[in-house]
Design an enzyme around this catalytic site. Structure first.
Site, PDB file in Angstrom:
ATOM      1  N   GLU A 143       0.451   5.276   0.539  1.00  0.00           N
ATOM      2  CA  GLU A 143      -0.477   6.321   1.009  1.00  0.00           C
ATOM      3  C   GLU A 143      -0.025   7.709   0.557  1.00  0.00           C
ATOM      4  O   GLU A 143       1.030   7.878  -0.056  1.00  0.00           O
ATOM      5  CB  GLU A 143      -0.594   6.219   2.533  1.00  0.00           C
ATOM      6  CG  GLU A 143      -1.190   4.877   2.941  1.00  0.00           C
ATOM      7  CD  GLU A 143      -1.462   4.754   4.434  1.00  0.00           C
ATOM      8  OE1 GLU A 143      -1.018   5.614   5.222  1.00  0.00           O
ATOM      9  OE2 GLU A 143      -2.136   3.770   4.807  1.00  0.00           O
ATOM     10  N   CYS A 198     -10.211  -5.108   0.745  1.00  0.00           N
ATOM     11  CA  CYS A 198     -11.326  -4.155   0.846  1.00  0.00           C
ATOM     12  C   CYS A 198     -12.246  -4.292  -0.363  1.00  0.00           C
ATOM     13  O   CYS A 198     -11.910  -4.955  -1.353  1.00  0.00           O
ATOM     14  CB  CYS A 198     -10.797  -2.727   0.974  1.00  0.00           C
ATOM     15  SG  CYS A 198     -10.285  -1.993  -0.595  1.00  0.00           S
ATOM     16  N   CYS A 206      -4.252   0.711  -2.294  1.00  0.00           N
ATOM     17  CA  CYS A 206      -4.038  -0.540  -1.562  1.00  0.00           C
ATOM     18  C   CYS A 206      -2.990  -1.418  -2.253  1.00  0.00           C
ATOM     19  O   CYS A 206      -2.801  -1.348  -3.473  1.00  0.00           O
ATOM     20  CB  CYS A 206      -5.337  -1.345  -1.501  1.00  0.00           C
ATOM     21  SG  CYS A 206      -6.648  -0.578  -0.554  1.00  0.00           S
ATOM     22  N   CYS A 213     -10.801  -3.267  -3.805  1.00  0.00           N
ATOM     23  CA  CYS A 213      -9.842  -4.272  -4.301  1.00  0.00           C
ATOM     24  C   CYS A 213     -10.557  -5.514  -4.804  1.00  0.00           C
ATOM     25  O   CYS A 213     -10.160  -6.105  -5.813  1.00  0.00           O
ATOM     26  CB  CYS A 213      -8.824  -4.623  -3.221  1.00  0.00           C
ATOM     27  SG  CYS A 213      -7.633  -3.294  -2.950  1.00  0.00           S
ATOM     28  N   GLU A 236      -3.066  -4.544  -3.010  1.00  0.00           N
ATOM     29  CA  GLU A 236      -3.588  -5.461  -4.034  1.00  0.00           C
ATOM     30  C   GLU A 236      -3.688  -4.767  -5.393  1.00  0.00           C
ATOM     31  O   GLU A 236      -3.364  -5.340  -6.437  1.00  0.00           O
ATOM     32  CB  GLU A 236      -4.980  -5.983  -3.644  1.00  0.00           C
ATOM     33  CG  GLU A 236      -5.012  -6.838  -2.392  1.00  0.00           C
ATOM     34  CD  GLU A 236      -5.174  -6.044  -1.094  1.00  0.00           C
ATOM     35  OE1 GLU A 236      -4.753  -4.867  -1.036  1.00  0.00           O
ATOM     36  OE2 GLU A 236      -5.717  -6.617  -0.136  1.00  0.00           O
ATOM     37  N   ASN A 240       0.838  -1.204   0.000  1.00  0.00           N
ATOM     38  CA  ASN A 240       0.000   0.000   0.000  1.00  0.00           C
ATOM     39  C   ASN A 240       0.871   1.252   0.000  1.00  0.00           C
ATOM     40  O   ASN A 240       1.926   1.296   0.633  1.00  0.00           O
ATOM     41  CB  ASN A 240      -1.020  -0.002   1.145  1.00  0.00           C
ATOM     42  CG  ASN A 240      -0.425  -0.193   2.516  1.00  0.00           C
ATOM     43  OD1 ASN A 240       0.596  -0.842   2.679  1.00  0.00           O
ATOM     44  ND2 ASN A 240      -1.071   0.364   3.525  1.00  0.00           N
TER      45      ASN A 240
HETATM   46  N1  THU Z   1      -5.210  -1.523   2.611  1.00  0.00           N
HETATM   47  C1  THU Z   1      -4.661  -2.355   1.683  1.00  0.00           C
HETATM   48  O1  THU Z   1      -3.553  -2.117   1.184  1.00  0.00           O
HETATM   49  N2  THU Z   1      -5.381  -3.453   1.320  1.00  0.00           N
HETATM   50  C2  THU Z   1      -6.598  -3.777   1.823  1.00  0.00           C
HETATM   51  O2  THU Z   1      -7.243  -4.673   1.314  1.00  0.00           O
HETATM   52  C3  THU Z   1      -7.103  -3.068   2.997  1.00  0.00           C
HETATM   53  C4  THU Z   1      -6.510  -1.725   3.222  1.00  0.00           C
HETATM   54  C5  THU Z   1      -4.451  -0.329   3.006  1.00  0.00           C
HETATM   55  C6  THU Z   1      -5.063   0.971   2.563  1.00  0.00           C
HETATM   56  C7  THU Z   1      -4.492   1.928   3.586  1.00  0.00           C
HETATM   57  O3  THU Z   1      -3.210   2.339   3.138  1.00  0.00           O
HETATM   58  C8  THU Z   1      -4.330   1.081   4.839  1.00  0.00           C
HETATM   59  O4  THU Z   1      -4.345  -0.266   4.422  1.00  0.00           O
HETATM   60  C9  THU Z   1      -5.430   1.292   5.877  1.00  0.00           C
HETATM   61  O5  THU Z   1      -6.691   1.169   5.313  1.00  0.00           O
END
Ligand code: THU
Length: 160
Positions: free
Chosen positions: A63, A111, A72, A114, A74, A61
């Site tokens: 940000e 999520c 994310c 994704c 994925e 991920n």
């Molecule tokens: N996140 C992911 O990378 N994958 C997921 O399936 C769930 C959430 C990340 C997004 C964000 O950077 C952090 O986790 C918190 O939500």
């Protein structure tokens, strides 16, 4: 008429119950959490996929101070895979995570956004994508297709 949708998956007690290929992929997903850029949530996610051509692609991920610009792990992986090896299906994707305390012992699921992206990737490559979910230790869930993660999904077919 009442109807039921069933989701089948396999639960393993830990990584030692996996095949060596799956265990290596999960280890890669766990290790790659170190490359996550998650200063805002402190939630570091790592994904590693084996493609049908034998290549391995990872994603973490990423940000941003403008929170919605973050992406994310994925979807970073799907974008990388599709950019480097266009149209190549994903055989298995392993996903792991931990927070700033560095430990996690239960699987978390991708999520909703994704799941939508995984589904379309699976559909357009025409190959079912196995998904392995696990924390940095503990149980591992194996799901045989991205489709299983998103019942009642919306696809391009619906716009015809
Ligand atoms: N996140 C992911 O990378 N994958 C997921 O399936 C769930 C959430 C990340 C997004 C964000 O950077 C952090 O986790 C918190 O939500």
């Amino acid at each position: 008429m009442n109807k039921t949708i069933e989701v089948r998956y396999t639960e393993y007690n830990d990584i030692s119950e996996l095949t060596s290929a799956d265990a290596a992929l999960l280890e890669k997903a766990r290790a790659t959490t170190a490359n996550a850029y998650a200063p805002y949530s402190g939630f570091l996610v790592g994904a590693a996929a084996s493609l049908f051509n034998g290549e391995i692609v990872t994603g973490t991920n990423q940000e941003n101070a403008s929170f919605p610009a973050g992406i994310c792990a994925e979807r970073v992986l799907l974008s990388a895979a599709s950019s480097i090896f266009p149209n190549e299906g994903i055989h298995t994707m392993a996903i792991s995570y931990h927070n700033t305390k560095g430990h996690s012992d239960k699987p978390v699921s991708p999520c909703g956004i994704c799941r939508q992206s995984l589904l379309e990737f699976e559909g357009r490559t025409g190959k079912p994508m196995r998904i392995l979910l696990s924390g940095m230790s503990g149980k591992v869930l194996e799901i045989n297709s991205a489709k299983a993660l998103l019942p009642f999904s919306f696809t391009a077919e619906d716009m015809k």
